[in-house]
Design a protein around this motif. Structure first.
Motif, PDB file in Angstrom:
ATOM      1  N   GLY A 138       0.793  -1.219   0.000  1.00  0.00           N
ATOM      2  CA  GLY A 138       0.000   0.000   0.000  1.00  0.00           C
ATOM      3  C   GLY A 138       0.825   1.269   0.000  1.00  0.00           C
ATOM      4  O   GLY A 138       0.286   2.365   0.202  1.00  0.00           O
ATOM      5  N   SER A 139       2.119   1.147  -0.248  1.00  0.00           N
ATOM      6  CA  SER A 139       3.012   2.303  -0.166  1.00  0.00           C
ATOM      7  C   SER A 139       2.666   3.383  -1.187  1.00  0.00           C
ATOM      8  O   SER A 139       2.433   3.101  -2.363  1.00  0.00           O
ATOM      9  N   MET A 140       2.673   4.612  -0.709  1.00  0.00           N
ATOM     10  CA  MET A 140       2.570   5.780  -1.579  1.00  0.00           C
ATOM     11  C   MET A 140       3.834   6.623  -1.440  1.00  0.00           C
ATOM     12  O   MET A 140       3.819   7.834  -1.633  1.00  0.00           O
TER      13      MET A 140
ATOM     14  N   THR B  39      -0.193  -1.103   4.807  1.00  0.00           N
ATOM     15  CA  THR B  39      -1.564  -0.625   5.024  1.00  0.00           C
ATOM     16  C   THR B  39      -2.513  -1.740   5.460  1.00  0.00           C
ATOM     17  O   THR B  39      -3.501  -1.475   6.146  1.00  0.00           O
TER      18      THR B  39
ATOM     19  N   ASP C 176       0.125   3.705   7.774  1.00  0.00           N
ATOM     20  CA  ASP C 176      -0.176   4.875   6.951  1.00  0.00           C
ATOM     21  C   ASP C 176       0.449   4.697   5.571  1.00  0.00           C
ATOM     22  O   ASP C 176       1.640   4.396   5.471  1.00  0.00           O
ATOM     23  N   PRO C 177      -0.307   4.876   4.488  1.00  0.00           N
ATOM     24  CA  PRO C 177       0.248   4.637   3.150  1.00  0.00           C
ATOM     25  C   PRO C 177       1.367   5.598   2.764  1.00  0.00           C
ATOM     26  O   PRO C 177       2.217   5.253   1.940  1.00  0.00           O
ATOM     27  N   GLU C 178       1.395   6.784   3.349  1.00  0.00           N
ATOM     28  CA  GLU C 178       2.417   7.764   2.987  1.00  0.00           C
ATOM     29  C   GLU C 178       3.677   7.644   3.833  1.00  0.00           C
ATOM     30  O   GLU C 178       4.770   7.941   3.362  1.00  0.00           O
TER      31      GLU C 178
END
Length: 205
Positions: free
Chosen positions: A91-93, A126, A131-133
């Motif tokens: 889920g990494s952004m 995620t 947190d994705p960010e």
């Protein structure tokens, strides 16, 4: 041996679980985990592993084990090294990546596990409520060793807390970013009460 992308080396079957649990595990699964978390190496990073009897590697491991366990004369005859290099989280952004390593070694009589930490930038994917960010929060990563019984296991301090992000600064052998266990006759040497002060540039295998 099974090298799982979630930061686990298992001895029987693959481990697909990505949200960690503290040791000992109720189901008795034996495994080593340098960083049990929701790794997504499709999104970023690589995982390498090798079984080796290479002389230079075994000499390095022999030297290190004898330094950490001076009362246990040891000459490595085999090693298995798995490396997770700049791996992303599910889920990494972000562009964050973690680099860590596990080495298993034996001389057929004694066995040791060496866990190395190069760069830890995130703790949680995620799917584990991270947190994705930032890759932080939720249920953070776990590190240590589980033998499959209720006695021989170790949870590295900071596991499943936000403090695991600082594992590159902790050690039980006075080498920041390195943890070592004797696992044939389970021992954890020199568990620290404060961050170590001695650096070592040669901890990577």
């Amino acid at each position: 041996l099974q090298v799982n992308n979630n930061g686990v080396i298992s001895f029987d079957t693959r481990v697909s679980q990505y949200t960690p649990e503290p040791f000992p595990l109720a189901d008795g699964r034996p495994f080593v985990t340098p960083f049990w978390a929701d790794v997504d190496n499709v999104r970023g990073g690589d995982i390498f592993y090798r079984q080796s009897t290479q002389r230079d590697l075994l000499e390095t491991i022999t030297r290190d084990i004898n330094r950490y366990f001076p009362n246990l004369p040891y000459v490595a005859s085999w090693a298995f090294v798995a490396t997770w290099e700049h791996v992303a989280y599910y889920g990494s952004m972000s562009q964050k990546g973690n680099t860590f390593q596990a080495a298993l070694t034996t001389n057929t009589n004694m066995s040791f596990i060496i866990l190395n930490y190069g760069d830890i930038q995130w703790t949680t994917g995620t799917a584990s409520d991270g947190d994705p960010e930032t890759g932080l929060g939720g249920t953070p990563a776990h590190a240590g060793f589980n033998s499959g019984d209720d006695t021989n296991f170790y949870n590295i301090p900071g596991s499943q807390t936000d403090a695991i992000i600082n594992i590159t600064k902790t050690s039980n052998v006075k080498v920041p970013g390195r943890w070592v266990f004797q696992v044939d006759d389970f021992k954890v040497t020199g568990v620290p009460t404060q961050p170590p002060k001695m650096a070592d540039a040669d901890c990577w295998l």
